[in-house]
Design a protein around this motif. Structure first.
Motif, PDB file in Angstrom:
ATOM      1  N   SER A 288       0.588 -24.434 -16.242  1.00 23.83           N
ATOM      2  CA  SER A 288       1.288 -23.154 -16.350  1.00 23.83           C
ATOM      3  C   SER A 288       0.448 -22.167 -17.140  1.00 23.83           C
ATOM      4  N   ASP A 289       0.303 -20.964 -16.591  1.00 18.75           N
ATOM      5  CA  ASP A 289      -0.288 -19.847 -17.325  1.00 18.75           C
ATOM      6  C   ASP A 289       0.506 -18.597 -16.931  1.00 18.75           C
ATOM      7  N   SER A 290      -0.063 -17.437 -17.043  1.00 24.85           N
ATOM      8  CA  SER A 290       0.700 -16.215 -16.766  1.00 24.85           C
ATOM      9  C   SER A 290       0.830 -15.908 -15.278  1.00 24.85           C
ATOM     10  N   LYS A 291       0.055 -16.599 -14.416  1.00 23.25           N
ATOM     11  CA  LYS A 291       0.090 -16.309 -12.986  1.00 23.25           C
ATOM     12  C   LYS A 291       0.420 -17.514 -12.120  1.00 23.25           C
ATOM     13  N   LEU A 292       0.212 -18.700 -12.642  1.00 18.13           N
ATOM     14  CA  LEU A 292       0.362 -19.912 -11.830  1.00 18.13           C
ATOM     15  C   LEU A 292       1.217 -20.933 -12.571  1.00 18.13           C
ATOM     16  N   GLY A 293       2.221 -21.457 -11.876  1.00 14.99           N
ATOM     17  CA  GLY A 293       3.019 -22.558 -12.402  1.00 14.99           C
ATOM     18  C   GLY A 293       3.071 -23.678 -11.385  1.00 14.99           C
ATOM     19  N   ILE A 294       2.717 -24.884 -11.808  1.00 14.45           N
ATOM     20  CA  ILE A 294       2.777 -26.064 -10.939  1.00 14.45           C
ATOM     21  C   ILE A 294       3.721 -27.059 -11.598  1.00 14.45           C
ATOM     22  N   TYR A 295       4.757 -27.465 -10.849  1.00 14.08           N
ATOM     23  CA  TYR A 295       5.786 -28.348 -11.401  1.00 14.08           C
ATOM     24  C   TYR A 295       5.907 -29.612 -10.550  1.00 14.08           C
ATOM     25  N   HIS A 296       6.015 -30.723 -11.220  1.00 13.25           N
ATOM     26  CA  HIS A 296       6.093 -32.028 -10.572  1.00 13.25           C
ATOM     27  C   HIS A 296       7.528 -32.293 -10.112  1.00 13.25           C
ATOM     28  N   VAL A 297       7.724 -32.512  -8.812  1.00 10.21           N
ATOM     29  CA  VAL A 297       9.045 -32.861  -8.283  1.00 10.21           C
ATOM     30  C   VAL A 297       9.013 -34.289  -7.752  1.00 10.21           C
ATOM     31  N   ASP A 298      10.175 -34.944  -7.788  1.00 13.61           N
ATOM     32  CA  ASP A 298      10.207 -36.370  -7.459  1.00 13.61           C
ATOM     33  C   ASP A 298      10.405 -36.657  -5.978  1.00 13.61           C
ATOM     34  N   LYS A 299      10.656 -35.599  -5.162  1.00 11.29           N
ATOM     35  CA  LYS A 299      10.853 -35.815  -3.730  1.00 11.29           C
ATOM     36  C   LYS A 299      10.178 -34.700  -2.939  1.00 11.29           C
ATOM     37  N   VAL A 300       9.849 -35.017  -1.697  1.00  8.31           N
ATOM     38  CA  VAL A 300       9.324 -33.997  -0.788  1.00  8.31           C
ATOM     39  C   VAL A 300      10.492 -33.105  -0.361  1.00  8.31           C
ATOM     40  N   LEU A 301      10.304 -31.798  -0.469  1.00 10.88           N
ATOM     41  CA  LEU A 301      11.355 -30.851  -0.111  1.00 10.88           C
ATOM     42  C   LEU A 301      11.310 -30.623   1.405  1.00 10.88           C
ATOM     43  N   LEU A 302      12.240 -31.235   2.108  1.00 12.15           N
ATOM     44  CA  LEU A 302      12.262 -31.151   3.570  1.00 12.15           C
ATOM     45  C   LEU A 302      13.121 -29.968   4.009  1.00 12.15           C
ATOM     46  N   PRO A 303      12.576 -29.063   4.840  1.00  9.99           N
ATOM     47  CA  PRO A 303      13.371 -27.918   5.336  1.00  9.99           C
ATOM     48  C   PRO A 303      14.488 -28.383   6.261  1.00  9.99           C
ATOM     49  N   LEU A 304      15.601 -27.702   6.185  1.00 12.93           N
ATOM     50  CA  LEU A 304      16.755 -28.071   6.999  1.00 12.93           C
ATOM     51  C   LEU A 304      16.472 -27.902   8.483  1.00 12.93           C
ATOM     52  N   ASP A 305      15.651 -26.909   8.854  1.00 11.44           N
ATOM     53  CA  ASP A 305      15.456 -26.647  10.283  1.00 11.44           C
ATOM     54  C   ASP A 305      14.639 -27.732  10.975  1.00 11.44           C
ATOM     55  N   PHE A 306      14.059 -28.686  10.212  1.00  8.71           N
ATOM     56  CA  PHE A 306      13.398 -29.830  10.839  1.00  8.71           C
ATOM     57  C   PHE A 306      14.422 -30.765  11.485  1.00  8.71           C
ATOM     58  N   PHE A 307      15.667 -30.656  11.047  1.00 13.23           N
ATOM     59  CA  PHE A 307      16.672 -31.626  11.468  1.00 13.23           C
ATOM     60  C   PHE A 307      17.856 -30.981  12.185  1.00 13.23           C
ATOM     61  N   VAL A 308      17.780 -29.692  12.450  1.00  9.88           N
ATOM     62  CA  VAL A 308      18.852 -28.987  13.146  1.00  9.88           C
ATOM     63  C   VAL A 308      18.400 -28.698  14.562  1.00  9.88           C
ATOM     64  N   THR A 309      19.165 -29.170  15.552  1.00  8.59           N
ATOM     65  CA  THR A 309      18.831 -28.907  16.952  1.00  8.59           C
ATOM     66  C   THR A 309      19.444 -27.588  17.370  1.00  8.59           C
ATOM     67  N   ASN A 310      18.809 -26.957  18.330  1.00  4.61           N
ATOM     68  CA  ASN A 310      19.268 -25.654  18.815  1.00  4.61           C
ATOM     69  C   ASN A 310      20.129 -25.760  20.078  1.00  4.61           C
ATOM     70  N   LYS A 311      20.433 -27.003  20.491  1.00  3.28           N
ATOM     71  CA  LYS A 311      21.217 -27.158  21.713  1.00  3.28           C
ATOM     72  C   LYS A 311      22.662 -26.750  21.461  1.00  3.28           C
TER      73      LYS A 311
END
Length: 281
Positions: free
Chosen positions: A197-220
């Motif tokens: 972390s500095d004044s322009k960049l923040g990197i934070y450790h998360v315990d899971k991959v953030l999966l987007p909802l639209d990967f699992f929503v069908t358009n049918k």
């Protein structure tokens, strides 16, 4: 003689009294200066307590260059998969360029570790096409710098580089106490600590991959339930069949009645012929 002496004495006393009246009164002794109360400095306001703790393995700021994301993540020794995705999607170059040229704003990266990627369904990353991989990485990047103490100031849904569509890409942050949780509609993750972390960049450790909802929503669109109008032809057909059967029965009845009439007529005609023959004989 006595008069002269008394006059001289009276004159001396008068001069003495005049001198005493004219002589200035002695100056008053200067007052001692009041003792100054020692100035007590005000206690500095305590800095806001970070919501996210700094990880023990976090790179030191002086040793890390904020425009070199690869170097920061490699030094943390747990983000090899994320580094590979950042490189193959060429997002790494875009981030580094933005950090060099940006005068304000900044970037925040929510970084899943290698263990988080290994917990995904087998073959999941390989099943994604190039566009989906780019969206997955962008979904982990916020287009602004968020300090470890400011996650509770974010407005949900939080915008990512992938976009801000609550129907497709919801990302909600809930900060309570020293805990920061993230929900995507598919997974619930927790920020474990600060990688950099500095004044322009923040990197934070998360315990899971953030999966987007639209990967699992069908358009049918869901199949429509058959309407009453769709059943009408069948009903009409059934009614038509019943009518045909009724008409057939009626025709058969009429035909049978006609046959009986014909038989009776023939029998009557035969009897009449027999009577005529008897008369003529």
């Amino acid at each position: 003689m006595k008069q002269t002496t008394l006059f001289s004495l009276s004159l001396f006393l008068l001069l003495s009294c005049t001198t005493l009246a004219i002589s200035p009164a002695p100056a008053a002794a200067p007052k001692a200066p009041a003792a100054k109360t020692p100035h007590t400095p005000k206690a500095a306001a305590p800095s806001p307590k970070p919501l996210v703790p700094t990880l023990p393995q976090s790179p030191d700021s002086p040793d890390s260059v904020p425009d070199d994301i690869t170097r920061i993540l490699k030094k943390a020794k747990m983000f090899s998969t994320l580094v590979r995705l950042l490189k193959t999607t060429e997002i790494m170059n875009n981030i580094n360029s933005q950090l060099i040229t940006a005068k304000s704003g900044g970037i925040t990266i929510l970084a899943p570790d290698d263990s988080a990627f290994s917990n995904l369904k087998a073959g999941f990353l390989n099943s994604l096409n190039a566009g989906q991989k780019i969206e997955l990485v962008q979904f982990h990047i916020l287009p602004e710098f968020v300090s470890s103490s400011n996650f509770d100031s974010l407005s949900n849904p939080v915008q990512t580089v992938a976009g801000k569509d609550p129907a497709r890409l919801p990302l909600n942050v809930n900060a309570l106490g020293n805990s920061v949780n993230i929900s995507t509609g598919v997974v619930n993750a927790t920020i474990l600590g600060v990688v950099y972390s500095d004044s322009k960049l923040g990197i934070y450790h998360v315990d899971k991959v953030l999966l987007p909802l639209d990967f699992f929503v069908t358009n049918k669109a869901p199949a429509l339930a058959p309407s009453s109008l769709a059943k009408a032809p069948k009903a009409a057909k059934e009614n038509s069949s019943e009518d045909d059967q009724g008409e057939t029965k009626q025709d058969q009845n009429k035909s049978g009645a006609a046959s009986l009439v014909s038989i009776h007529a023939l029998m009557s005609f035969g009897i009449a012929l027999m009577a005529v023959a008897t008369i003529w004989s």
